[in-house]
Scaffold this motif. Sequence first.
Motif, PDB file in Angstrom:
ATOM      1  N   ALA A 288       0.830  -1.207   0.000  1.00  0.00           N
ATOM      2  CA  ALA A 288       0.000   0.000   0.000  1.00  0.00           C
ATOM      3  C   ALA A 288       0.860   1.251   0.000  1.00  0.00           C
ATOM      4  CB  ALA A 288      -0.928   0.004   1.210  1.00  0.00           C
ATOM      5  N   ALA A 289       2.023   1.175   0.647  1.00  0.00           N
ATOM      6  CA  ALA A 289       2.926   2.323   0.752  1.00  0.00           C
ATOM      7  C   ALA A 289       3.950   2.362  -0.370  1.00  0.00           C
ATOM      8  CB  ALA A 289       3.655   2.286   2.093  1.00  0.00           C
ATOM      9  N   HIS A 290       4.475   1.184  -0.756  1.00  0.00           N
ATOM     10  CA  HIS A 290       5.657   1.195  -1.631  1.00  0.00           C
ATOM     11  C   HIS A 290       5.800  -0.111  -2.409  1.00  0.00           C
ATOM     12  CE1 HIS A 290       7.162  -1.233   1.674  1.00  0.00           C
ATOM     13  NE2 HIS A 290       7.042  -0.215   2.501  1.00  0.00           N
ATOM     14  N   ALA A 291       4.741  -0.565  -3.046  1.00  0.00           N
ATOM     15  CA  ALA A 291       4.849  -1.792  -3.840  1.00  0.00           C
ATOM     16  C   ALA A 291       6.101  -1.740  -4.701  1.00  0.00           C
ATOM     17  CB  ALA A 291       3.611  -1.961  -4.718  1.00  0.00           C
ATOM     18  N   ALA A 292       6.903  -2.804  -4.614  1.00  0.00           N
ATOM     19  CA  ALA A 292       8.181  -2.811  -5.332  1.00  0.00           C
ATOM     20  C   ALA A 292       8.142  -3.650  -6.602  1.00  0.00           C
ATOM     21  CB  ALA A 292       9.290  -3.345  -4.417  1.00  0.00           C
ATOM     22  N   SER A 293       7.128  -4.504  -6.758  1.00  0.00           N
ATOM     23  CA  SER A 293       6.939  -5.418  -7.881  1.00  0.00           C
ATOM     24  C   SER A 293       7.636  -6.747  -7.629  1.00  0.00           C
ATOM     25  CB  SER A 293       7.422  -4.818  -9.201  1.00  0.00           C
ATOM     26  OG  SER A 293       7.812  -5.805 -10.125  1.00  0.00           O
ATOM     27  N   PHE A 294       7.042  -7.810  -8.183  1.00  0.00           N
ATOM     28  CA  PHE A 294       7.614  -9.150  -8.014  1.00  0.00           C
ATOM     29  C   PHE A 294       8.986  -9.266  -8.655  1.00  0.00           C
ATOM     30  CE2 PHE A 294       5.186  -9.380 -11.977  1.00  0.00           C
ATOM     31  CZ  PHE A 294       6.049 -10.043 -12.833  1.00  0.00           C
ATOM     32  N   TYR A 331      13.189   4.666   6.798  1.00  0.00           N
ATOM     33  CA  TYR A 331      12.912   3.502   5.959  1.00  0.00           C
ATOM     34  C   TYR A 331      12.943   3.821   4.464  1.00  0.00           C
ATOM     35  CZ  TYR A 331      11.073  -1.106   4.871  1.00  0.00           C
ATOM     36  OH  TYR A 331      10.930  -2.386   4.400  1.00  0.00           O
ATOM     37  N   ARG A 332      12.792   5.078   4.114  1.00  0.00           N
ATOM     38  CA  ARG A 332      12.725   5.433   2.692  1.00  0.00           C
ATOM     39  C   ARG A 332      13.959   5.018   1.899  1.00  0.00           C
ATOM     40  NH1 ARG A 332       9.268   8.054  -0.138  1.00  0.00           N
ATOM     41  NH2 ARG A 332       8.127   8.595   1.757  1.00  0.00           N
ATOM     42  N   PRO A 333      15.188   5.227   2.387  1.00  0.00           N
ATOM     43  CA  PRO A 333      16.353   4.804   1.600  1.00  0.00           C
ATOM     44  C   PRO A 333      16.364   3.302   1.324  1.00  0.00           C
ATOM     45  CG  PRO A 333      17.019   6.305   3.344  1.00  0.00           C
ATOM     46  CD  PRO A 333      15.592   5.949   3.618  1.00  0.00           C
ATOM     47  N   VAL A 334      15.877   2.507   2.265  1.00  0.00           N
ATOM     48  CA  VAL A 334      15.813   1.056   2.063  1.00  0.00           C
ATOM     49  C   VAL A 334      14.847   0.730   0.932  1.00  0.00           C
ATOM     50  CG1 VAL A 334      15.199  -1.151   3.123  1.00  0.00           C
ATOM     51  CG2 VAL A 334      16.339   0.618   4.489  1.00  0.00           C
ATOM     52  N   VAL A 335      13.670   1.321   0.990  1.00  0.00           N
ATOM     53  CA  VAL A 335      12.645   1.070  -0.029  1.00  0.00           C
ATOM     54  C   VAL A 335      13.127   1.512  -1.404  1.00  0.00           C
ATOM     55  CG1 VAL A 335      10.365   1.776  -0.827  1.00  0.00           C
ATOM     56  CG2 VAL A 335      10.707   1.146   1.571  1.00  0.00           C
ATOM     57  N   GLU A 336      13.681   2.702  -1.482  1.00  0.00           N
ATOM     58  CA  GLU A 336      14.098   3.222  -2.782  1.00  0.00           C
ATOM     59  C   GLU A 336      15.214   2.387  -3.403  1.00  0.00           C
ATOM     60  OE1 GLU A 336      14.935   7.340  -2.062  1.00  0.00           O
ATOM     61  OE2 GLU A 336      12.808   7.909  -2.166  1.00  0.00           O
TER      62      GLU A 336
END
Length: 366
Positions: A288-294, A331-336
Amino acid sequence: MKKKQVLISGASIAGLTLAYWLNKYGYRVTIVEISSGLRRGGSPIDVRGEALDVARQMGILEKIKANEFVHTDVLVNAQNETLATFSLNTQTEYLGDIELHRDDLVDILYENIPTHEVECLFENRIEKLIQQENEIEIGFKNGESRTFDFVFGADGTHSSVRKMAFGNEENYSKFFGEYFAIVEVPDLKPNKPNSGTIYNEPGKMAAIYPFKNTVNAFLVFRSPKLNFDYRNQAQHKQTLKETFKNSAWRIPEILDAMIHSDNLYFDEVCQIHMPTWTNGRVALLGDAAHAASFHTGMGTSLAMQGATILAKELHETDNYETAFANYNETYRPVVESVQARITRGMNYLVPETEEGIQAFIQRFKK
């Protein structure tokens, strides 16, 4: 002191992980889930990197290890001849990661929550969300109205909480020129037991994966943006028929199964990119926040890790606004960094050219 009451929308990996931690930290937790029970199905998933530490902290790592799904992948040509065989988690960059069936992980997470302490509202959903200064008013599908101190959206890429609290999905969804379809076909015979099979044509990929007592079939294809409704299965089936009508290997067999299925899942390959995951007393996590794709192979791990960080920030900080700000910032740097891997994954699995397909084969050829 009165316990703060929180509502989590979505009883999947992100939501269940957050429920565990918030209950542990003394919150009164309610989970609302539109399905009649824990949502079943889906492909095997990976627990990787920091998520393994999260599992250890939650006391479930050994259970996850005990349910590891060990298998190989085989690349084939149109004549179904083997071109390369590999096991992804034996590759150097994935050593130590654990693959398991999604249902097994959901069960492990759910069983780790004291159900006599956490309320679960199945076959229900949020239909109204109104933020006040000190609480959030929620109207449920079943007609009930209640107030909560915080609401957490863990309800997937097409999050309804995100729409109600942050605005329309198109403001945050980034399309990557690809669509995919998945269907469960128990009667479809795999090439080998415990072995997935992958076939490529330029800009297209097909795969058959056996697991548990069933088989999943996949079709993926590159495409410009389509005018499609992710809920419209008739439209999805027509798109697949037109796209794969002249394809080889076992694609006609897979296509027939998809066209006659009542449980086809079809969607675009996208990511969710948001400037902030929090708004007032609402916070988003997981897809919901940061779908990264399969294609990144990290959706599950991000869900577990993000839920843990969010809960710990709330536990360690008296002011929720500060806790939410810390969650966004740390957490943003991890997600990006994970989201940036999508192009590499697409080029591996769905090469655009014959040369790309041969490079994919050579990468795993022994």
